[in-house]
Design an enzyme around this catalytic site. Structure first.
Site, PDB file in Angstrom:
ATOM      1  N   ASP A   1       0.828  -1.206   0.000  1.00 27.63           N
ATOM      2  CA  ASP A   1       0.000   0.000   0.000  1.00 27.63           C
ATOM      3  C   ASP A   1       0.863   1.257   0.000  1.00 27.63           C
ATOM      4  O   ASP A   1       2.086   1.182   0.151  1.00 27.63           O
ATOM      5  CB  ASP A   1      -0.961  -0.003   1.207  1.00 27.63           C
ATOM      6  CG  ASP A   1      -0.316  -0.533   2.485  1.00 27.63           C
ATOM      7  OD1 ASP A   1       0.912  -0.495   2.590  1.00 27.63           O
ATOM      8  OD2 ASP A   1      -1.058  -0.995   3.370  1.00 27.63           O
TER       9      ASP A   1
ATOM     10  N   ASP B   1      -7.957  -2.540  14.053  1.00 27.62           N
ATOM     11  CA  ASP B   1      -9.337  -2.701  13.580  1.00 27.62           C
ATOM     12  C   ASP B   1      -9.482  -3.890  12.632  1.00 27.62           C
ATOM     13  O   ASP B   1     -10.524  -4.054  11.988  1.00 27.62           O
ATOM     14  CB  ASP B   1      -9.833  -1.413  12.905  1.00 27.62           C
ATOM     15  CG  ASP B   1      -9.045  -1.057  11.642  1.00 27.62           C
ATOM     16  OD1 ASP B   1      -8.115  -1.808  11.270  1.00 27.62           O
ATOM     17  OD2 ASP B   1      -9.369  -0.028  11.017  1.00 27.62           O
TER      18      ASP B   1
ATOM     19  N   HIS C   1      -7.650  -4.556   9.893  1.00 21.33           N
ATOM     20  CA  HIS C   1      -7.291  -4.402   8.473  1.00 21.33           C
ATOM     21  C   HIS C   1      -6.015  -5.177   8.155  1.00 21.33           C
ATOM     22  O   HIS C   1      -5.159  -5.376   9.019  1.00 21.33           O
ATOM     23  CB  HIS C   1      -7.160  -2.921   8.069  1.00 21.33           C
ATOM     24  CG  HIS C   1      -6.001  -2.171   8.644  1.00 21.33           C
ATOM     25  ND1 HIS C   1      -6.106  -0.891   9.145  1.00 21.33           N
ATOM     26  CD2 HIS C   1      -4.681  -2.495   8.786  1.00 21.33           C
ATOM     27  CE1 HIS C   1      -4.924  -0.481   9.555  1.00 21.33           C
ATOM     28  NE2 HIS C   1      -4.044  -1.423   9.359  1.00 21.33           N
TER      29      HIS C   1
ATOM     30  N   GLU D   1      -9.784  -1.534   5.182  1.00 26.71           N
ATOM     31  CA  GLU D   1     -10.441  -1.205   6.434  1.00 26.71           C
ATOM     32  C   GLU D   1     -11.759  -1.981   6.562  1.00 26.71           C
ATOM     33  O   GLU D   1     -12.250  -2.546   5.574  1.00 26.71           O
ATOM     34  CB  GLU D   1     -10.717   0.307   6.479  1.00 26.71           C
ATOM     35  CG  GLU D   1      -9.455   1.182   6.421  1.00 26.71           C
ATOM     36  CD  GLU D   1      -8.670   1.206   7.743  1.00 26.71           C
ATOM     37  OE1 GLU D   1      -8.686   0.203   8.471  1.00 26.71           O
ATOM     38  OE2 GLU D   1      -8.024   2.232   8.021  1.00 26.71           O
TER      39      GLU D   1
HETATM   40  C1  F6R Z   1       1.312  -1.437   6.144  1.00 25.22           C
HETATM   41  C2  F6R Z   1       0.055  -2.133   6.234  1.00 25.22           C
HETATM   42  C3  F6R Z   1      -0.768  -2.150   7.481  1.00 25.22           C
HETATM   43  C4  F6R Z   1       0.034  -2.480   8.725  1.00 25.22           C
HETATM   44  C5  F6R Z   1      -0.873  -2.437   9.954  1.00 25.22           C
HETATM   45  C6  F6R Z   1      -0.119  -2.745  11.225  1.00 25.22           C
HETATM   46  O1  F6R Z   1       1.884  -1.617   4.868  1.00 25.22           O
HETATM   47  O2  F6R Z   1      -0.310  -2.683   5.271  1.00 25.22           O
HETATM   48  O3  F6R Z   1      -1.782  -3.101   7.329  1.00 25.22           O
HETATM   49  O4  F6R Z   1       0.607  -3.751   8.596  1.00 25.22           O
HETATM   50  O5  F6R Z   1      -1.464  -1.180  10.051  1.00 25.22           O
HETATM   51  O6  F6R Z   1       0.814  -1.746  11.441  1.00 25.22           O
HETATM   52  P1  F6R Z   1       1.940  -1.930  12.545  1.00 25.22           P
HETATM   53  O7  F6R Z   1       2.780  -3.060  12.118  1.00 25.22           O
HETATM   54  O8  F6R Z   1       2.711  -0.629  12.514  1.00 25.22           O
HETATM   55  O9  F6R Z   1       1.243  -2.168  13.835  1.00 25.22           O
END
Ligand code: F6R
Length: 259
Positions: A65, A134, A136, A141
């Site tokens: 992303d 959440d 995702h 989301e």
């Molecule tokens: C980032 C991504 C997100 C993160 C998620 C967890 O490329 O795709 O899904 O993996 O928000 O973030 P952290 O690892 O910082 O808790």
């Protein structure tokens, strides 16, 4: 779905083992890269192994992303984060890492082009993933279509608050929109390896592994994947109903069997 509950350092080694195994059997492996905190220890481990001789020279990688609209030189632009945390520390050739173009004039066209690039590369062999509080994965989301492909998404307030720590604590500085691989895009990867640590992830991990498959917890789509591995520390595993069973299963696993 395999669930491994172990200390964070061991989880990073296990994920790195899976990447290394692929690279040794196929140097042209296509990796899927996540940003955020969760994969950082894996990138550290892979950088160490690169110093010891592991080569990425013929590999390619696709990012999950990208924020929309962050300037090209912004340190939190995911392309720059991946360059700093991973690509610049191994011998991936210039141009080997691709990501959705959050600065494109035509964002839907950029999303379609990104999907085509992944397909042209033959798909992703191993996709590293984190999970949001959440539920995702990538930036799909709650409410995301389980059949979604790369597209524009609006980040939830919770995700922007979670990510404010990367923007000096300011939620207002976290972009509101992103381009993200869809859930169906992620599901096309041949092996999914998700890492989660800390109590804040416990409910999302419980839903991912044990909840009903639902767009409300997008990561639950992974229950339908034939080769999904969930690597969690004790805190992230603290709400798993069958934690003892997962621990026993892993303890009884033959040494020769990788992830
Ligand atoms: C980032 C991504 C997100 C993160 C998620 C967890 O490329 O795709 O899904 O993996 O928000 O973030 P952290 O690892 O910082 O808790």
């Amino acid at each position: 779905m395999e669930v491994v509950i172990a200390p964070a350092a061991e989880l990073a080694r296990l994920a790195a083992d899976a990447v290394e195994g692929l690279l040794r059997s196929n140097p042209e492996t296509v990796l899927g890269l996540a940003t955020g905190s969760s994969p950082l220890a894996v990138y550290d481990e892979l950088a160490t192994r690169h110093k010891e001789g592991l080569s990425f020279a013929r590999a390619r990688a696709f990012m999950l992303d990208e924020y929309v609209g962050l300037p090209a030189d912004h340190p939190e632009r995911y392309r720059n984060v991946i360059e700093k945390e991973f690509a610049s520390r191994v011998d991936l050739p210039a141009g080997a890492v691709q990501g959705p173009d959050g600065l494109a004039a035509d964002l839907p066209a950029a999303c379609a082009a990104y999907e085509a690039s992944i397909q042209d590369a033959g798909g992703v062999d191993l996709q590293l993933l984190g999970i949001g509080t959440d539920g995702h994965i990538a930036f799909n989301e709650p409410g995301s279509s389980l059949a979604s492909r790369t597209r524009i998404k609006t980040l939830t307030r919770q995700t922007r608050e979670d990510n404010a720590r990367f923007f000096g604590g300011s939620v207002d500085d976290v972009p509101r929109h992103c381009l993200t691989q869809g859930l169906a895009t992620i599901m096309s990867a041949r092996h999914l390896v998700l890492l989660a640590s800390g109590r804040a992830k416990a409910e999302a991990v419980h839903q991912l592994v044990e909840g009903p498959v639902s767009a409300m917890w997008p990561a639950t789509i992974m229950q339908l994947h034939p080769h999904a591995t969930v690597l969690v520390d004790d805190a992230a595993a603290s709400r798993l109903q069958l934690a003892d069973y997962y621990r026993q299963t892993y303890a009884d696993k033959p040494d020769w069997q990788g992830l």
